[in-house]
Design a protein around this motif. Sequence first.
Motif, PDB file in Angstrom:
ATOM      1  N   LEU A 212     -18.681   8.624  57.508  1.00 34.29           N
ATOM      2  CA  LEU A 212     -19.667   8.480  56.444  1.00 34.29           C
ATOM      3  C   LEU A 212     -20.577   9.709  56.379  1.00 34.29           C
ATOM      4  O   LEU A 212     -20.897  10.196  55.291  1.00 34.29           O
ATOM      5  N   ALA A 213     -20.959  10.221  57.542  1.00 33.54           N
ATOM      6  CA  ALA A 213     -21.794  11.428  57.567  1.00 33.54           C
ATOM      7  C   ALA A 213     -21.031  12.617  56.981  1.00 33.54           C
ATOM      8  O   ALA A 213     -21.595  13.413  56.208  1.00 33.54           O
ATOM      9  N   LYS A 214     -19.746  12.726  57.319  1.00 36.38           N
ATOM     10  CA  LYS A 214     -18.922  13.815  56.762  1.00 36.38           C
ATOM     11  C   LYS A 214     -18.781  13.662  55.250  1.00 36.38           C
ATOM     12  O   LYS A 214     -18.853  14.641  54.499  1.00 36.38           O
ATOM     13  N   ALA A 215     -18.570  12.446  54.781  1.00 36.29           N
ATOM     14  CA  ALA A 215     -18.421  12.199  53.346  1.00 36.29           C
ATOM     15  C   ALA A 215     -19.714  12.538  52.612  1.00 36.29           C
ATOM     16  O   ALA A 215     -19.679  13.120  51.516  1.00 36.29           O
ATOM     17  N   ASP A 216     -20.833  12.190  53.196  1.00 37.27           N
ATOM     18  CA  ASP A 216     -22.126  12.523  52.577  1.00 37.27           C
ATOM     19  C   ASP A 216     -22.308  14.040  52.504  1.00 37.27           C
ATOM     20  O   ASP A 216     -22.792  14.559  51.490  1.00 37.27           O
ATOM     21  N   ALA A 217     -21.906  14.739  53.558  1.00 40.36           N
ATOM     22  CA  ALA A 217     -22.032  16.193  53.569  1.00 40.36           C
ATOM     23  C   ALA A 217     -21.131  16.827  52.487  1.00 40.36           C
ATOM     24  O   ALA A 217     -21.542  17.752  51.781  1.00 40.36           O
ATOM     25  N   ILE A 218     -19.926  16.307  52.347  1.00 37.92           N
ATOM     26  CA  ILE A 218     -19.003  16.835  51.325  1.00 37.92           C
ATOM     27  C   ILE A 218     -19.544  16.519  49.941  1.00 37.92           C
ATOM     28  O   ILE A 218     -19.486  17.371  49.028  1.00 37.92           O
ATOM     29  N   GLN A 219     -20.108  15.322  49.760  1.00 40.49           N
ATOM     30  CA  GLN A 219     -20.649  14.955  48.464  1.00 40.49           C
ATOM     31  C   GLN A 219     -21.810  15.875  48.075  1.00 40.49           C
ATOM     32  O   GLN A 219     -21.928  16.306  46.934  1.00 40.49           O
ATOM     33  N   VAL A 220     -22.671  16.181  49.052  1.00 41.96           N
ATOM     34  CA  VAL A 220     -23.797  17.067  48.774  1.00 41.96           C
ATOM     35  C   VAL A 220     -23.286  18.457  48.470  1.00 41.96           C
ATOM     36  O   VAL A 220     -23.805  19.154  47.576  1.00 41.96           O
ATOM     37  N   GLU A 221     -22.236  18.902  49.156  1.00 43.66           N
ATOM     38  CA  GLU A 221     -21.695  20.239  48.954  1.00 43.66           C
ATOM     39  C   GLU A 221     -21.109  20.404  47.565  1.00 43.66           C
ATOM     40  O   GLU A 221     -21.256  21.457  46.936  1.00 43.66           O
ATOM     41  N   TYR A 222     -20.437  19.379  47.037  1.00 45.68           N
ATOM     42  CA  TYR A 222     -19.746  19.507  45.749  1.00 45.68           C
ATOM     43  C   TYR A 222     -20.528  18.901  44.590  1.00 45.68           C
ATOM     44  O   TYR A 222     -20.014  18.781  43.492  1.00 45.68           O
ATOM     45  N   THR A 223     -21.767  18.534  44.807  1.00 44.91           N
ATOM     46  CA  THR A 223     -22.530  17.967  43.709  1.00 44.91           C
ATOM     47  C   THR A 223     -23.522  18.955  43.163  1.00 44.91           C
ATOM     48  O   THR A 223     -23.991  19.848  43.706  1.00 44.91           O
TER      49      THR A 223
END
Length: 76
Positions: free
Chosen positions: A65-76
């Motif tokens: 979940l932490a990795k997914a949040d980091a990826i979401q922030v990176e591509y948003t």
Amino acid sequence: LVASIPQAAHAGGMFDFGLTLPFVAITFLTMMAVLNALWYSPVTTEMDERNAKLLQTLSQATDNLAKADAIQVEYT
């Protein structure tokens, strides 16, 4: 002559244990030892293993979940 001698009154009632109390105590302790060896120990071991696996899975899910949040922030 023996039949004419009065017999001693038998103490009976609720708390006349005789040999019953030690027999019940020994039976209870034996059953506790058998149940502990054959049932409680294996079940407790399985429960501990299950809890460890659940904690590991929860930890992995939190990391994902932490990795997914980091990826979401990176591509948003």
